[in-house]
Write an enzyme that holds these catalytic residues in place. Structure first.
Site, short mmCIF file in Angstrom:
data_model
loop_
_atom_site.label_atom_id
_atom_site.label_comp_id
_atom_site.label_asym_id
_atom_site.label_seq_id
_atom_site.Cartn_x
_atom_site.Cartn_y
_atom_site.Cartn_z
N ARG A 128 0.86 -1.20 0.00
CA ARG A 128 0.00 0.00 0.00
C ARG A 128 0.88 1.23 0.00
O ARG A 128 1.71 1.42 0.87
CB ARG A 128 -0.93 0.04 1.20
CG ARG A 128 -2.10 1.03 0.97
CD ARG A 128 -2.98 1.24 2.18
NE ARG A 128 -2.27 1.96 3.21
CZ ARG A 128 -2.37 1.72 4.51
NH1 ARG A 128 -3.14 0.77 4.96
NH2 ARG A 128 -1.68 2.43 5.38
N GLU A 144 4.61 7.20 2.04
CA GLU A 144 5.48 6.03 2.20
C GLU A 144 4.89 4.87 1.42
O GLU A 144 3.73 4.91 1.00
CB GLU A 144 5.61 5.64 3.68
CG GLU A 144 4.29 5.23 4.30
CD GLU A 144 4.43 4.43 5.59
OE1 GLU A 144 5.53 3.96 5.91
OE2 GLU A 144 3.39 4.24 6.25
N ASN A 146 4.17 0.89 2.04
CA ASN A 146 4.14 -0.15 3.07
C ASN A 146 4.31 -1.51 2.41
O ASN A 146 3.51 -1.88 1.54
CB ASN A 146 2.80 -0.11 3.80
CG ASN A 146 2.58 1.20 4.53
OD1 ASN A 146 3.22 1.47 5.55
ND2 ASN A 146 1.71 2.05 4.00
N SER A 151 -2.98 -2.94 5.97
CA SER A 151 -4.28 -3.32 6.51
C SER A 151 -5.41 -2.53 5.86
O SER A 151 -5.17 -1.68 5.01
CB SER A 151 -4.29 -3.11 8.02
OG SER A 151 -3.95 -1.78 8.32
N LYS A 306 12.12 3.38 5.52
CA LYS A 306 12.05 4.79 5.11
C LYS A 306 13.38 5.25 4.51
O LYS A 306 13.41 6.09 3.62
CB LYS A 306 11.64 5.63 6.31
CG LYS A 306 10.25 5.18 6.79
CD LYS A 306 9.49 6.19 7.52
CE LYS A 306 8.01 5.84 7.62
NZ LYS A 306 7.68 4.51 8.16
N LYS A 361 11.65 11.59 10.39
CA LYS A 361 11.11 10.23 10.51
C LYS A 361 12.17 9.20 10.89
O LYS A 361 13.17 9.07 10.19
CB LYS A 361 10.52 9.79 9.17
CG LYS A 361 9.37 10.65 8.69
CD LYS A 361 8.82 10.03 7.42
CE LYS A 361 7.46 10.55 7.10
NZ LYS A 361 6.84 9.79 6.02
N GLU A 365 7.44 1.88 11.72
CA GLU A 365 6.14 1.78 11.07
C GLU A 365 5.07 1.85 12.15
O GLU A 365 5.35 1.62 13.32
CB GLU A 365 6.00 0.41 10.37
CG GLU A 365 7.02 0.16 9.29
CD GLU A 365 6.82 1.07 8.10
OE1 GLU A 365 5.66 1.39 7.79
OE2 GLU A 365 7.82 1.47 7.50
N GLY A 366 3.85 2.12 11.73
CA GLY A 366 2.73 1.95 12.64
C GLY A 366 2.22 3.23 13.28
O GLY A 366 1.31 3.21 14.08
N ARG A 443 -8.07 7.37 4.59
CA ARG A 443 -8.11 7.53 6.04
C ARG A 443 -8.18 9.02 6.33
O ARG A 443 -7.42 9.80 5.76
CB ARG A 443 -6.86 6.94 6.70
CG ARG A 443 -6.89 5.43 6.77
CD ARG A 443 -5.58 4.89 7.29
NE ARG A 443 -4.49 5.30 6.43
CZ ARG A 443 -3.21 5.23 6.78
NH1 ARG A 443 -2.86 4.81 7.96
NH2 ARG A 443 -2.27 5.61 5.93
#
Ligand code: ADP
Ligand code: MG
Length: 467
Positions: A128, A144, A146, A151, A306, A361, A365-366, A443
């Protein structure tokens, strides 16, 4: 509306919500519950609630949406190529491996499992790529890519369906043309099952999950689709369980609780929190050493760092991997800066001159890890080795008003949105069998929160309305 008291909370603070907005929210939540847009609430006795959702889709520029979709297959090819380039990964990640324990531990799994030679010669990916529409440039800029544990393919698809339903329900049927259909659930489940089949249809799929995962239905919808359409069963287990009950057969096969595992699908393992003890790392190594297909392999996981994203942005690097498509792909690159060496000194100066214009950064992740504005300034002034960080131009998306509903509570919010474009990818040997766009996700988060993780509790699931 007393008759609807048990669908959404009747809160005094929602005075600015009109009666028709409230009716729409009740319809939205009802649709969500009836169609499985659900999350676990982790009560000891079980329990579930609707996922956080927006009651209407959010505007997103049509051309930007098209561009982000168009480049999806090129990014899948790129990240697979990167994952197969030992030398590039080794050089690019050297400083991060030195300065960041998590990257070092992943690298250790890669090395101990035999690097490229030890790798199963196939990769199946549900990638994604995340974008925000950048107002100053008028382009979708990539936040970014993923490569692990992406998800919301399932819940995101359903939210698109829900918004299409609500458009008709509210007499806005003409909007259907501008709310794109979304096949993310089927795309993800199909490509995973295709990978399992292409590598021998062995045994079951092992889905690696977090203990106490809330986003279980997003995962189970994928398992159910794989079973219904491809006849393969999924077993779910944490890394700790895999360490305790998994083993390697003499033929290199992965076994778990008596089953042979044909495909390991990671929905965990992307943060240090997922590896609290050595046991979890041992499970990673066991999986990686086995001949099961992995989605993703540890090499693909590392490619999603990253630091790799920043390296690809340097002149000539993307061009080396993707000579023909680089020009088109470059359009979605934000400015990225290394914080290594002499260039790093320059980058720190640029950022300190305008801390609000950049994001700092770490290799994480997350969500919830980046530093902005004042925090960014403090960290840069502190100095020390910044080799595990990258610096990124701050993307400036437009804001919108969103009618959001979380845990039955309705709120009108000033929001920003982030578009995810999924890619389905399957390579066996040197043959790319599948490489196509795989649906999308929007999102939407409160404009006051810098980070946008839905699961982390800052945002709602949404869908784009193209304008
Ligand atoms: P993670 O791997 O933690 O998801 P991301 O790079 O996606 O890391 O960053 C997390 C969130 O921070 C994004 O979802 C976005 O909301 C915000 N963010 C990241 N990069 C930028 C940027 N360059 N400009 C503005 N916001 C950003
Ligand atoms: Mg992200």
């Amino acid at each position: 509306m007393e008759g609807d008291w048990n669908v959404i909370a009747n809160e005094q603070e929602n005075d600015d919500v009109t009666a028709s907005e409230r009716a729409r929210a009740i319809e939205a939540v009802s649709w969500a519950v009836l169609h499985g847009v659900m999350v676990s609430t982790m009560n000891t006795n079980g329990g579930y609630a609707h996922a956080p959702i927006s009651c209407s889709p959010t505007e997103f520029p049509r051309e930007a949406f098209a561009l982000a979709n168009d480049v999806a297959p090129a990014f899948a090819e790129l990240y697979d190529k990167v994952s197969r380039d030992d030398e590039f990964l080794r050089q690019t990640l050297a400083r991060a491996i030195k300065n960041d324990d998590f990257t070092a531990a992943l690298w250790n799994v890669y090395e101990k499992s035999g690097g490229q030679k030890g790798r199963v010669n196939a990769e199946v990916a549900v990638l994604r790529s995340d974008y925000m529409f950048d107002v100053p440039s008028g382009l979708p800029l990539q936040v970014e890519v993923n490569t692990v544990s992406t998800s919301f393919m399932a819940l995101g698809s359903k939210v698109s369906d829900m918004h299409r339903y609500l458009a008709v329900w509210a007499g806005e049927g003409e909007d259907l043309n501008s709310i794109p259909e979304n096949d993310a659930l089927a795309s993800a489940a199909d490509v995973l099952a295709q990978g399992w089949k292409a590598t021998g249809s062995k045994g079951k799929v092992l889905m690696v999950v977090q203990p106490g995962e809330r986003n279980v239905f997003d995962q189970r919808l994928i398992s159910q689709h794989m079973f219904e359409h491809h006849g393969v069963h999924t077993v779910r287990a944490t890394l700790r369980e895999i360490n305790a009950e998994g083993s390697l057969g003499a033929d290199g096969s992965l076994r778990f609780r008596g089953d042979v595992i044909g495909l390991v699908y990671f929905r965990s393992g992307y943060t240090p929190n997922d590896h609290p003890t050595e046991a979890e790392w041992e499970a990673r190594l066991l999986i990686e050493r086995s001949n099961a297909l992995k989605s993703p392999s540890v090499a693909m996981h590392l490619a999603g760092s990253k630091k790799v994203q920043q390296k690809l942005a340097e002149p000539g690097v993307l061009e080396k991997f993707m000579p023909e498509q680089a020009a088109q792909m470059r359009k979605v690159f934000a400015n990225l800066y290394s914080l290594d060496g002499e260039e790093g000194v320059k980058a720190v100066k640029i950022a300190l001159a305008n801390p609000a214009g950049y994001v700092l950064k770490p290799q994480r992740e997350g969500g919830g890890n980046n530093l902005y504005s004042e925090e960014l300034r403090k960290r840069l002034e502190l100095g020390g080795d910044l080799g595990a960080f990258i610096l990124m131009q701050r993307i400036l998306p437009p804001s919108h008003q969103t009618l959001a509903i979380r845990a039955g509570k309705l709120k009108k919010l000033e929001t920003l949105s982030e578009l995810g474009i999924y890619g389905s990818y399957l390579r066996v040997g040197d043959d790319v069998l599948v490489n196509k766009r795989g649906g999308h996700l929007l999102r939407t988060k409160a404009a006051t929160s810098d980070e946008g993780g839905v699961a982390a509790g800052y945002a709602v699931l949404d869908s784009p309305r193209l304008v």
